[in-house]
Write an enzyme that holds these catalytic residues in place. Structure first.
Site, PDB file in Angstrom:
ATOM      1  N   GLU A  17     -62.046  -9.377  57.308  1.00 28.12           N
ATOM      2  CA  GLU A  17     -62.895 -10.375  57.964  1.00 28.12           C
ATOM      3  C   GLU A  17     -62.047 -11.466  58.621  1.00 28.12           C
ATOM      4  O   GLU A  17     -62.324 -11.896  59.748  1.00 28.12           O
ATOM      5  CB  GLU A  17     -63.874 -10.988  56.968  1.00 28.12           C
ATOM      6  CG  GLU A  17     -64.832 -11.986  57.595  1.00 28.12           C
ATOM      7  CD  GLU A  17     -65.743 -11.390  58.644  1.00 28.12           C
ATOM      8  OE1 GLU A  17     -65.845 -11.987  59.737  1.00 28.12           O
ATOM      9  OE2 GLU A  17     -66.349 -10.337  58.394  1.00 28.12           O
ATOM     10  N   GLU A  66     -60.933 -12.032  67.391  1.00 26.43           N
ATOM     11  CA  GLU A  66     -61.987 -12.490  68.288  1.00 26.43           C
ATOM     12  C   GLU A  66     -61.631 -13.827  68.922  1.00 26.43           C
ATOM     13  O   GLU A  66     -61.780 -14.008  70.133  1.00 26.43           O
ATOM     14  CB  GLU A  66     -63.310 -12.596  67.531  1.00 26.43           C
ATOM     15  CG  GLU A  66     -63.916 -11.260  67.206  1.00 26.43           C
ATOM     16  CD  GLU A  66     -65.248 -11.379  66.481  1.00 26.43           C
ATOM     17  OE1 GLU A  66     -65.645 -12.502  66.094  1.00 26.43           O
ATOM     18  OE2 GLU A  66     -65.899 -10.337  66.300  1.00 26.43           O
TER      19      GLU A  66
END
Length: 99
Positions: free
Chosen positions: A48, A55
């Protein structure tokens, strides 16, 4: 951790981790069960964080979005999904017999 403040999914993973830890204490898991469980929790958390970094990096460095950018983000999110599915399976294998 900054990722906790910025990423909703990381907060969700953290809440699930706390629930898992409470269940582990409640069911008095043995050392092997704790090791396996914590290994998979760590895998989900690490993927994660890497996904969030990728991103943000792509958003910060590319002025435009294209198919490659979308594909990279999708693949990173897919890694988190795969790690999460594996963690759920391991959690079920550990906890279901205890119910």
């Amino acid at each position: 951790m900054r990722v906790f403040a910025l990423e909703r999914n990381f907060r969700i993973h953290t809440i699930i981790t706390l629930i898992i830890l409470i269940l582990g204490v409640y069911f008095n898991l043995n050392a092997l069960e704790w090791g396996v469980l914590l290994g998979f929790v760590g895998l989900v958390v690490i993927t994660e964080i890497i996904n969030s970094c990728l991103e943000r990096f792509l958003d910060a460095t590319l002025a435009f979005r294209n198919n490659r950018t979308r594909d990279i983000k999708d693949m990173a999110a897919g890694a988190v999904l795969a790690a999460s599915v594996l963690a759920v399976i391991v959690g079920l294998l550990i906890f279901l017999p205890k119910f």
